[in-house]
Design an enzyme around this catalytic site. Sequence first.
Site, PDB file in Angstrom:
ATOM      1  N   ARG A 158       0.832  -1.208  -0.025  1.00  0.00           N
ATOM      2  CA  ARG A 158       0.016   0.070  -0.061  1.00  0.00           C
ATOM      3  C   ARG A 158       1.031   1.441  -0.074  1.00  0.00           C
ATOM      4  O   ARG A 158       2.155   1.082   0.841  1.00  0.00           O
ATOM      5  CB  ARG A 158      -0.741  -0.188   1.269  1.00  0.00           C
ATOM      6  CG  ARG A 158      -1.730   1.116   1.400  1.00  0.00           C
ATOM      7  CD  ARG A 158      -2.655   1.019   2.839  1.00  0.00           C
ATOM      8  NE  ARG A 158      -3.940   0.840   2.666  1.00  0.00           N
ATOM      9  CZ  ARG A 158      -4.682   0.370   3.296  1.00  0.00           C
ATOM     10  NH1 ARG A 158      -4.118  -0.436   4.449  1.00  0.00           N
ATOM     11  NH2 ARG A 158      -6.119   0.156   3.032  1.00  0.00           N
ATOM     12  N   THR A 159       0.526   2.126  -0.922  1.00  0.00           N
ATOM     13  CA  THR A 159       1.300   3.418  -0.853  1.00  0.00           C
ATOM     14  C   THR A 159       0.566   4.362   0.067  1.00  0.00           C
ATOM     15  O   THR A 159      -0.733   4.705  -0.180  1.00  0.00           O
ATOM     16  CB  THR A 159       1.449   3.930  -2.281  1.00  0.00           C
ATOM     17  OG1 THR A 159       2.397   3.145  -3.161  1.00  0.00           O
ATOM     18  CG2 THR A 159       2.221   5.334  -2.137  1.00  0.00           C
ATOM     19  N   HIS A 160       1.120   4.912   1.038  1.00  0.00           N
ATOM     20  CA  HIS A 160       0.297   5.971   1.889  1.00  0.00           C
ATOM     21  C   HIS A 160       0.252   7.222   1.438  1.00  0.00           C
ATOM     22  O   HIS A 160       1.281   7.540   0.899  1.00  0.00           O
ATOM     23  CB  HIS A 160       0.636   5.578   3.453  1.00  0.00           C
ATOM     24  CG  HIS A 160       0.326   4.458   4.023  1.00  0.00           C
ATOM     25  ND1 HIS A 160       1.112   3.311   4.065  1.00  0.00           N
ATOM     26  CD2 HIS A 160      -0.639   4.391   4.908  1.00  0.00           C
ATOM     27  CE1 HIS A 160       0.550   2.524   4.758  1.00  0.00           C
ATOM     28  NE2 HIS A 160      -0.647   2.668   5.240  1.00  0.00           N
TER      29      HIS A 160
ATOM     30  N   GLU B 237      -1.855  12.095  15.856  1.00  0.00           N
ATOM     31  CA  GLU B 237      -2.616  13.299  16.227  1.00  0.00           C
ATOM     32  C   GLU B 237      -2.121  13.764  17.620  1.00  0.00           C
ATOM     33  O   GLU B 237      -1.718  13.102  18.357  1.00  0.00           O
ATOM     34  CB  GLU B 237      -4.120  12.602  16.461  1.00  0.00           C
ATOM     35  CG  GLU B 237      -4.701  12.624  15.133  1.00  0.00           C
ATOM     36  CD  GLU B 237      -4.503  11.216  14.608  1.00  0.00           C
ATOM     37  OE1 GLU B 237      -4.218  10.043  15.604  1.00  0.00           O
ATOM     38  OE2 GLU B 237      -4.180  10.877  13.599  1.00  0.00           O
TER      39      GLU B 237
ATOM     40  N   ASN C 132      -4.009   0.570  18.927  1.00  0.00           N
ATOM     41  CA  ASN C 132      -3.961   1.617  19.959  1.00  0.00           C
ATOM     42  C   ASN C 132      -4.984   2.305  20.190  1.00  0.00           C
ATOM     43  O   ASN C 132      -5.910   2.747  19.310  1.00  0.00           O
ATOM     44  CB  ASN C 132      -2.500   2.721  19.778  1.00  0.00           C
ATOM     45  CG  ASN C 132      -2.921   3.279  18.677  1.00  0.00           C
ATOM     46  OD1 ASN C 132      -2.609   2.807  17.364  1.00  0.00           O
ATOM     47  ND2 ASN C 132      -3.259   4.628  18.530  1.00  0.00           N
TER      48      ASN C 132
HETATM   49  I1  8IG Z   1      -1.597   1.584  13.813  1.00  0.00           I
HETATM   50  O1  8IG Z   1      -3.812   6.448  16.693  1.00  0.00           O
HETATM   51  C1  8IG Z   1      -2.199   3.523  13.946  1.00  0.00           C
HETATM   52  N1  8IG Z   1      -2.361   4.212  12.826  1.00  0.00           N
HETATM   53  N2  8IG Z   1      -3.693   8.659  12.561  1.00  0.00           N
HETATM   54  N3  8IG Z   1      -3.485   7.605  14.597  1.00  0.00           N
HETATM   55  C2  8IG Z   1      -3.355   7.594  13.243  1.00  0.00           C
HETATM   56  N4  8IG Z   1      -2.875   6.403  12.572  1.00  0.00           N
HETATM   57  C3  8IG Z   1      -2.856   5.387  13.226  1.00  0.00           C
HETATM   58  C4  8IG Z   1      -3.055   5.319  14.715  1.00  0.00           C
HETATM   59  C5  8IG Z   1      -3.417   6.435  15.325  1.00  0.00           C
HETATM   60  N5  8IG Z   1      -2.596   3.980  15.031  1.00  0.00           N
END
Ligand code: 8IG
Length: 265
Positions: free
Chosen positions: A85-87, A186, A228
């Site tokens: 996957r390209t982010h 964030e 998370n």
């Molecule tokens: I794994 O808490 C993952 N990817 N934006 N925030 C954002 N992307 C994520 C997070 C997160 N955990």
Amino acid sequence: MSEPFALAEAAAEFISNETGVDVHDVALVLGSGWAAAADLIGQTTASIPATDIPGFTPPGVQGHIGTVRSVLTKEGKRALVLGARTHYYEGRGVRSVVHGVRTAAACGATAIVLTNGCGSTHEEVRPGTPVLIKDHLNFTGVSPLEGATFVDLTDLYSPRIRDIARRVDPTLGEGVYAQFPGPHYETPAEVRMARTLGADLVGMSTVLEAIAARHAGLEVFGMSLVTNLGAGISSQPLSHAEVLEAGQAAGPRISRLLAEIIAGI
Ligand code: 8IG
């Protein structure tokens, strides 16, 4: 045909030649924590390094596997598994972000399953929980579509496939996924903002791909694995070990889930 779609056609032709499969029925994009799932879906009959395929860029994040696989399911369906996957945060532009999705459509897929790892904005939705995506918030400020392409996004996340998923596992919850541009996580204030605006899940993928998929005529299904709690949601800072543990514990469950959902699509 405009350039991104011509490139997707070229990629599809390459995949068809390499795999010996003319038409793939369904596509699957593997996000963080979902890599093991592909093996339960069926038998891998071909595996191509993604960077050999026209338009695919080398993976930027470690742990994101850079292969495209053709998988034959027990039911005789052909699944195209995109491990690369390209982010958006890689800075290669939105066309690169959605190239895999457009390639899947050009390969004949009628449905696409988008998976990701994400943060939760609710303390009670713990790491290790899979969540069905019911809608999204696009916080990237961009669209993968160009020009006067007015695509309806009502029911973007297929109610039909969400029903199938809930039949497979009635305990599955649904949530709104917000894509932030990243690559930074964030701030606590941003997580509170996202929650106030209706986000249950925060991440850095899926939304732009879902929009491009709908535009390409694909039925879209999205599933997140909470790895998370969003920043500031818990007073306890979450340890990386805890995140990995949650992901590993969820592995067999989400792999089985995904296999059964794809069988049912
Ligand atoms: I794994 O808490 C993952 N990817 N934006 N925030 C954002 N992307 C994520 C997070 C997160 N955990």
